[in-house]
Scaffold this motif. Structure first.
Motif, PDB file in Angstrom:
ATOM      1  N   ALA A 246     -13.166  12.195   2.089  1.00 22.97           N
ATOM      2  CA  ALA A 246     -12.471  11.448   1.000  1.00 22.97           C
ATOM      3  C   ALA A 246     -13.162  10.996  -0.182  1.00 22.97           C
ATOM      4  O   ALA A 246     -12.918  11.045  -1.390  1.00 22.97           O
ATOM      5  CB  ALA A 246     -12.088   9.843   1.927  1.00 22.97           C
ATOM      6  N   GLU A 247     -14.587  11.017   0.090  1.00 28.97           N
ATOM      7  CA  GLU A 247     -15.511  10.671  -0.979  1.00 28.97           C
ATOM      8  C   GLU A 247     -15.586  12.135  -2.066  1.00 28.97           C
ATOM      9  O   GLU A 247     -15.414  11.943  -3.321  1.00 28.97           O
ATOM     10  CB  GLU A 247     -16.880  10.730  -0.629  1.00 28.97           C
TER      11      GLU A 247
ATOM     12  N   LYS B 294     -10.833  14.021  -8.186  1.00 31.81           N
ATOM     13  CA  LYS B 294      -9.778  13.430  -8.812  1.00 31.81           C
ATOM     14  C   LYS B 294     -10.411  12.667 -10.315  1.00 31.81           C
ATOM     15  O   LYS B 294      -9.675  12.695 -11.453  1.00 31.81           O
ATOM     16  CB  LYS B 294      -9.074  12.508  -7.943  1.00 31.81           C
ATOM     17  N   SER B 295     -11.693  12.213 -10.080  1.00 29.38           N
ATOM     18  CA  SER B 295     -12.406  11.401 -11.065  1.00 29.38           C
ATOM     19  C   SER B 295     -12.702  12.168 -12.147  1.00 29.38           C
ATOM     20  O   SER B 295     -12.715  12.044 -13.450  1.00 29.38           O
ATOM     21  CB  SER B 295     -13.499  10.497 -10.395  1.00 29.38           C
ATOM     22  N   CYS B 296     -13.456  13.602 -11.761  1.00 28.44           N
ATOM     23  CA  CYS B 296     -13.775  14.522 -12.555  1.00 28.44           C
ATOM     24  C   CYS B 296     -12.803  14.999 -13.546  1.00 28.44           C
ATOM     25  O   CYS B 296     -13.026  14.964 -14.765  1.00 28.44           O
ATOM     26  CB  CYS B 296     -14.643  15.354 -11.931  1.00 28.44           C
ATOM     27  N   LEU B 297     -11.801  15.130 -13.137  1.00 26.79           N
ATOM     28  CA  LEU B 297     -10.632  15.955 -13.900  1.00 26.79           C
ATOM     29  C   LEU B 297     -10.081  14.911 -14.616  1.00 26.79           C
ATOM     30  O   LEU B 297      -9.590  15.200 -15.682  1.00 26.79           O
ATOM     31  CB  LEU B 297      -9.683  16.545 -12.827  1.00 26.79           C
ATOM     32  N   SER B 298     -10.151  13.607 -14.181  1.00 22.20           N
ATOM     33  CA  SER B 298      -9.281  12.871 -14.950  1.00 22.20           C
ATOM     34  C   SER B 298     -10.109  12.193 -16.428  1.00 22.20           C
ATOM     35  O   SER B 298      -9.485  11.899 -17.266  1.00 22.20           O
ATOM     36  CB  SER B 298      -9.188  11.378 -14.142  1.00 22.20           C
TER      37      SER B 298
ATOM     38  N   GLU C 150      -3.502  14.480  -8.040  1.00 28.56           N
ATOM     39  CA  GLU C 150      -3.413  13.709  -6.955  1.00 28.56           C
ATOM     40  C   GLU C 150      -3.802  14.638  -5.780  1.00 28.56           C
ATOM     41  O   GLU C 150      -3.425  15.786  -5.686  1.00 28.56           O
ATOM     42  CB  GLU C 150      -1.995  13.208  -6.734  1.00 28.56           C
ATOM     43  N   ILE C 151      -4.564  13.982  -4.758  1.00 27.57           N
ATOM     44  CA  ILE C 151      -5.226  14.754  -3.638  1.00 27.57           C
ATOM     45  C   ILE C 151      -3.834  14.604  -2.402  1.00 27.57           C
ATOM     46  O   ILE C 151      -3.745  13.504  -1.843  1.00 27.57           O
ATOM     47  CB  ILE C 151      -6.341  14.153  -3.034  1.00 27.57           C
TER      48      ILE C 151
ATOM     49  N   MET D 188     -10.836  22.524   2.304  1.00 19.10           N
ATOM     50  CA  MET D 188      -9.824  22.794   1.202  1.00 19.10           C
ATOM     51  C   MET D 188      -8.894  21.409   0.803  1.00 19.10           C
ATOM     52  O   MET D 188      -8.530  20.735   1.638  1.00 19.10           O
ATOM     53  CB  MET D 188      -8.692  23.769   1.593  1.00 19.10           C
ATOM     54  N   PHE D 189      -8.928  21.265  -0.412  1.00 16.96           N
ATOM     55  CA  PHE D 189      -8.520  19.984  -1.100  1.00 16.96           C
ATOM     56  C   PHE D 189      -7.065  20.356  -1.816  1.00 16.96           C
ATOM     57  O   PHE D 189      -7.279  21.206  -2.902  1.00 16.96           O
ATOM     58  CB  PHE D 189      -9.303  19.433  -2.110  1.00 16.96           C
ATOM     59  N   GLY D 190      -5.888  20.037  -1.446  1.00 14.26           N
ATOM     60  CA  GLY D 190      -4.803  20.313  -2.028  1.00 14.26           C
ATOM     61  C   GLY D 190      -4.407  19.449  -3.167  1.00 14.26           C
ATOM     62  O   GLY D 190      -4.253  18.165  -2.924  1.00 14.26           O
ATOM     63  N   LEU D 191      -4.443  19.909  -4.146  1.00 13.35           N
ATOM     64  CA  LEU D 191      -4.128  19.237  -5.661  1.00 13.35           C
ATOM     65  C   LEU D 191      -2.648  19.220  -6.309  1.00 13.35           C
ATOM     66  O   LEU D 191      -2.302  20.320  -6.102  1.00 13.35           O
ATOM     67  CB  LEU D 191      -4.991  19.372  -6.618  1.00 13.35           C
ATOM     68  N   THR D 192      -2.010  18.096  -6.324  1.00 12.07           N
ATOM     69  CA  THR D 192      -0.843  18.194  -7.259  1.00 12.07           C
ATOM     70  C   THR D 192      -0.951  18.072  -8.491  1.00 12.07           C
ATOM     71  O   THR D 192      -1.521  16.880  -9.131  1.00 12.07           O
ATOM     72  CB  THR D 192      -0.014  17.254  -6.618  1.00 12.07           C
ATOM     73  N   PRO D 193      -0.586  18.686  -9.599  1.00 14.42           N
ATOM     74  CA  PRO D 193      -0.891  18.349 -11.007  1.00 14.42           C
ATOM     75  C   PRO D 193       0.074  17.136 -11.204  1.00 14.42           C
ATOM     76  O   PRO D 193       1.256  17.179 -10.768  1.00 14.42           O
ATOM     77  CB  PRO D 193      -0.210  19.664 -11.479  1.00 14.42           C
TER      78      PRO D 193
END
Length: 331
Positions: free
Chosen positions: A41-42, A48-52, A59-60, A71-76
């Protein structure tokens, strides 16, 4: 090994009666350190913070922990832009206020973040997470997600028993196939294959990448689940250190071959064995070993040829070895 609850006469008439496959309890217990959910979770929050910070909202949606990577699944996300336009009446004329200035209307426009925009932030993510490298899957097969594989802080040891107990592996055993334990994927799912569906297998890689470990895993998978009457093996080990430990097992046709001078003649013998089997299959109208064993009263075992350090073998007699292996592969 043979059990002691059968008589010698029974064993001589049908050796399969007293044969018991080795237990998986012979393997060492897996005591690997589990990766905590709080750690994942960390890391997800850091992604998320780096990309923002670079104007790339995401969104994770998924976190699939694996033994060495997660693997972290990201939704644009959506990028909102605000613009002002002049209001017009029904005739197209510009409306004006009491001060005589045009009335402005605020409009919000949302655009989806492009996948290429996320991929372009790879080095920034690597720096923010303090990891040696990242791997992207864009998109994740079968899902509307962008996958980011991040190395775990505490890699786990992938043990053979954990894969052999998986449903994928046991399903191959139940179907009378030749199960091979490969490993675990990024999401922690166990991967196994049936060697009967993959008759020719070439393991390649640089020094220290795990070629010999993979070969030992393949042999061990077969020895622990297939009896000597269902599979026969020929092992060739030019290095004399990797496969010689298997000397003495009943599955071997000959002791582990370390003298390369005799390999060419033995490969030719394997070709003759293959031709002999094709003739026996032709006699009963079978196309493969499975069909033959169902029709014949004298079943034939699978034959597996395993070569370690193929390059060394090719250097001894390049033409004869290549010709023999090519012929075996063609048949």
């Amino acid at each position: 090994y043979l059990t002691n609850d059968v008589t010698t006469e029974q064993t001589l008439e049908n050796p399969k009666i007293g044969w018991v496959l080795p237990s998986l309890n012979l393997f060492n217990t897996d005591n690997s350190i589990a990766n905590l959910a709080d750690d994942h979770a960390e890391v997800g929050h850091a992604i998320k913070s780096c990309l923002s910070e670079f104007g790339v909202p995401v969104e994770i949606k998924q976190i699939n922990p694996g033994p060495t990577v997660t693997m972290f699944g990201l939704t644009p996300g959506w990028i909102t832009k605000t613009k002002h336009t002049r209001e017009k009446d029904q005739y197209g004329g510009i409306l004006k206020g009491h001060d005589g200035k045009p009335i402005l209307k605020q409009i919000e426009e949302k655009t989806r973040v492009k996948v290429d925009t996320i991929l372009a932030r790879e080095k920034d993510l690597t720096l923010a997470l303090a990891v040696p490298s990242l791997r992207f899957q864009a998109p994740v097969p079968g899902e509307s997600l962008v996958g980011v594989e991040v190395p775990n802080a505490h890699p786990q040891v992938v043990s053979l028993p954990s894969i052999m107990r998986s449903p994928n592996f046991t399903d191959i055993v139940d179907k009378k196939g030749l199960p091979i334990a490969l490993g675990k994927g990024p999401g922690g799912e166990a991967h196994s294959i049936d060697l009967t569906r993959l008759p020719h297998l070439l393991i390649a890689g640089s020094t220290g990448s795990g070629k010999s470990v993979c070969m030992n895993s393949i042999i061990t998978s077969l020895l622990t689940h297939i009896s000597p009457w269902d599979i026969r093996m020929m092992l060739i080990d030019p290095k004399r250190v990797e496969l010689t430990a298997y000397n003495g097992i009943p599955h071997l046709v000959t002791p582990v071959l370390t003298d390369l001078d005799n390999v060419v003649s033995l490969l030719k013998g394997v070709i003759q064995e293959m031709f002999s089997r094709y003739k026996r299959m032709e006699a009963v109208g079978a196309k493969n070993i499975q069909a033959y064993n169902k029709k014949s009263s004298e079943p034939i075992p699978y034959f597996i040829l395993c070569i370690d350090e193929l390059a060394d073998l090719m250097m001894t007699a390049p033409y004869d070895v290549e010709k023999s292996l090519t012929r075996l592969a063609q048949l």
